[in-house]
Structure formats: C-alpha cells, structure tokens
Design a protein around this motif. Structure first.
Motif, short mmCIF file in Angstrom:
data_model
loop_
_atom_site.label_atom_id
_atom_site.label_comp_id
_atom_site.label_asym_id
_atom_site.label_seq_id
_atom_site.Cartn_x
_atom_site.Cartn_y
_atom_site.Cartn_z
N THR A 14 0.78 -1.05 0.00
CA THR A 14 -0.06 0.20 0.11
C THR A 14 0.97 1.37 -0.08
O THR A 14 1.47 1.57 0.90
CB THR A 14 -0.99 0.00 1.13
OG1 THR A 14 -1.74 -1.09 1.18
CG2 THR A 14 -1.49 1.26 1.14
N PHE A 15 0.55 2.11 -0.95
CA PHE A 15 1.58 3.09 -1.23
C PHE A 15 0.62 4.42 -0.94
O PHE A 15 -0.57 4.57 -1.38
CB PHE A 15 1.98 3.35 -2.58
CG PHE A 15 2.83 2.39 -2.99
CD1 PHE A 15 4.31 2.30 -2.81
CD2 PHE A 15 2.52 1.02 -3.79
CE1 PHE A 15 5.25 1.33 -3.15
CE2 PHE A 15 3.37 -0.05 -4.12
CZ PHE A 15 4.42 0.13 -3.79
N ASP A 16 1.37 5.52 -0.14
CA ASP A 16 0.59 6.58 0.55
C ASP A 16 0.82 7.63 -0.75
O ASP A 16 1.80 7.88 -1.17
CB ASP A 16 1.20 7.03 1.81
CG ASP A 16 0.76 6.11 2.83
OD1 ASP A 16 -0.23 5.46 2.74
OD2 ASP A 16 1.70 6.06 3.61
N ILE A 17 -0.21 8.44 -0.96
CA ILE A 17 -0.16 9.17 -2.10
C ILE A 17 -0.58 10.73 -1.72
O ILE A 17 -1.58 10.79 -0.88
CB ILE A 17 -1.04 9.04 -3.08
CG1 ILE A 17 -0.89 7.49 -3.89
CG2 ILE A 17 -0.98 9.90 -4.38
CD1 ILE A 17 0.40 7.34 -4.46
N ARG A 18 0.21 11.93 -2.04
CA ARG A 18 -0.33 13.25 -1.68
C ARG A 18 -0.95 13.62 -3.11
O ARG A 18 0.02 13.94 -4.01
CB ARG A 18 0.90 13.94 -1.26
CG ARG A 18 1.61 13.37 0.10
CD ARG A 18 2.74 14.01 0.28
NE ARG A 18 2.84 15.37 0.65
CZ ARG A 18 2.52 15.78 1.81
NH1 ARG A 18 2.58 15.12 2.93
NH2 ARG A 18 2.60 17.23 1.98
#
Length: 281
Positions: A14-18
């Motif tokens: 799971t990659f956090d995205i801004r």
C-alpha cells in the motif's frame, strides 16, 4: 477523477499518495529520492498548483509504512519501476502524465519513460542522468569517488544505526548542502530505523541489477535538470545523457545549487517543469 487518491495498492503493498492541486488539472507525478519522502516536493507542488496542474506525490517502496518488504532483492529497479507504473495507471485517469523524479526517483522515472512511453507525456529528471550515462561516468570521470557511499550502504545494520541517530542525520544532510528546514524534516523522519532500512535497501538491491537494462533509450520529451553544487552527481553523466534520449531533449544547469534542488530552489525547478509540460501537453 473527481475524488482525491490517497493510496494505491499494488502487489500487496500500500503506497501513500499526496494528491493536491486543481482536481481537473493536468496530472504530474512526482517521485522523491533518498532519504526523503513525498514532502520533499511540497515547495515545487505549490508552484505547479498555481499553474493549474494536479500533482500526485507517492511515498515509494520502503518509505510508505505499508510498502516495506523485508528482503534486499525486493527493492530491485524493475520492482520500483513496476510500482511507479501501477501508480501512474491509477492516478492518470487513462491518459499519460508528466513524470518528474529527483535522485533515486529520477532513476525510476527514466525506467518508466524507457519501458512505458505510452504512460509518459513528458519526463523531467532532476539531479540524476540517464542510468547508462551515469554508469558510463563511473569509468570516465570522478563519479566513482562521488558515489563512495553506495558501497558503504552495502554493510548490514550500520547505515541504519548511524542515520537513525538524529544528530548524525542532521550532520550528513547539512554537509551535503540541504537547507535547514529540510534537514530538520528529513532527520526527524530518519529516526524511524525501518524507514531508513527501506531507503538503504534501494542501494543494496543494486547487486541484482541487470546492466543491459540501463541501455534502453528514452523516446518521450525529456528535460534534464542538474546543479553544479551537487556533491553526489558530477557533470560527466549529464553530458552523456543525450546519447540515450532519442526524443526531444533539453538540459538546464542551476549554478551554485546543491543536490537538493526541489528543497533549495523549488520555484526555479517548477518553472522548468511547467515550461516543459506546457510545450508537450
């Protein structure tokens, strides 16, 4: 694309995205380098938003808490490129994006542009030249000496132990020319030893790299931005980069600026990105 994207799931990670800027703006994906995270793009992104662009800045493999596999080989360049491809496919809305990468993020961006040109409208590589040009510089210049830390990072545990000490982290970052506010931000982040290990494993996984894979030419419109105060990357690789770009190519050198271009001169970098993106929209 009427909702913000905060995470992307790929291969169980799971990659956090801004995701910021005008919701209907043309899309720009920003890939950070070592030892930073997506916040390194805050200054650049704010300028891009004013110009009407929507930005997506992911915390990449080893940086997002939900994307920290344990083995060194889990950080090989093909896997890192695969992560970026999955992110672009999800945030791009079916259209190619403007791709920008700094430091290790540039290495990933070069790979995406070479292997998946259909996903990239334009490429901006910041600080690090085409991988083949970079390797060429090791044999033709002082680049090998500038990259001594890559060998040091192969040692187990010691890099994590040292860099997770906030005083050591601050010293290393400030000596490399990073601005004070960015030093405080990134040194505090390095206090998380698991986050340090994730970033260092990018270097350790270089042992699994296929040198032939670096020779792929880039056909998409490319902008190379380098700074002559960079203590980690010399000019030889930058000078050799046009050999490996068959599409439209432009190079810019920032005088008196350190390796940390997005932190030190975000307005100048953003201006280059906007000019390049507008020319290839």
């Amino acid at each position: 694309m009427g909702e913000r994207i905060t995470t992307v799931v790929h291969n169980g990670l799971t990659f956090d995205i801004r995701d910021d800027g005008p919701i209907d703006g043309e899309r720009v994906v920003l890939l950070h380098g070592f030892p930073q995270d997506s916040r390194s793009w805050d200054g650049v992104a704010s300028w891009l938003h004013e110009a009407g662009y929507r930005t997506f800045a992911p915390d990449q493999r080893g940086y997002s808490p939900g994307a920290r596999p344990p083995r060194r080989r889990d950080y090989s360049i093909p896997l890192l490129v695969g992560d970026a491809v999955a992110i672009i496919e999800q945030v791009g809305g079916g259209s190619p994006v403007h791709l920008v990468g700094h430091d290790w993020g540039a290495i990933v961006a070069w790979g995406v542009a070479a292997q998946h040109p259909d996903l990239v409208r334009s490429l901006t590589a910041v600080s690090v030249p085409h991988p083949a040009a970079f390797l060429r510089a090791f044999a033709t210049s002082t680049q090998l000496f500038k990259s001594w830390y890559m060998l040091a990072f192969q040692m187990p545990w010691i890099p994590e132990l040292l860099l997770s000490n906030e005083s050591v982290g601050r010293f290393v970052l400030s000596r490399s020319g990073q601005p004070g506010a960015a030093v405080a931000r990134d040194a505090a982040r390095l206090a998380d030893r698991s986050a340090v290990r994730g970033g260092v494993n990018w270097y350790r996984a270089m042992l699994w790299a296929d040198p032939k894979a670096t020779l792929e030419s880039v056909t998409v419109p490319t902008l190379m931005v380098w700074s002559d105060g960079d203590i980690a990357v010399g000019p030889a690789g930058v000078d050799a980069t046009p050999r490996y770009v068959s599409g439209p190519y432009r190079s810019e050198t920032l005088a008196g600026v350190s390796h940390w271009i997005p932190d030190e001169v975000p307005d100048e970098l953003a201006r280059f990105v906007v000019e390049h993106a507008a020319a290839h929209s």
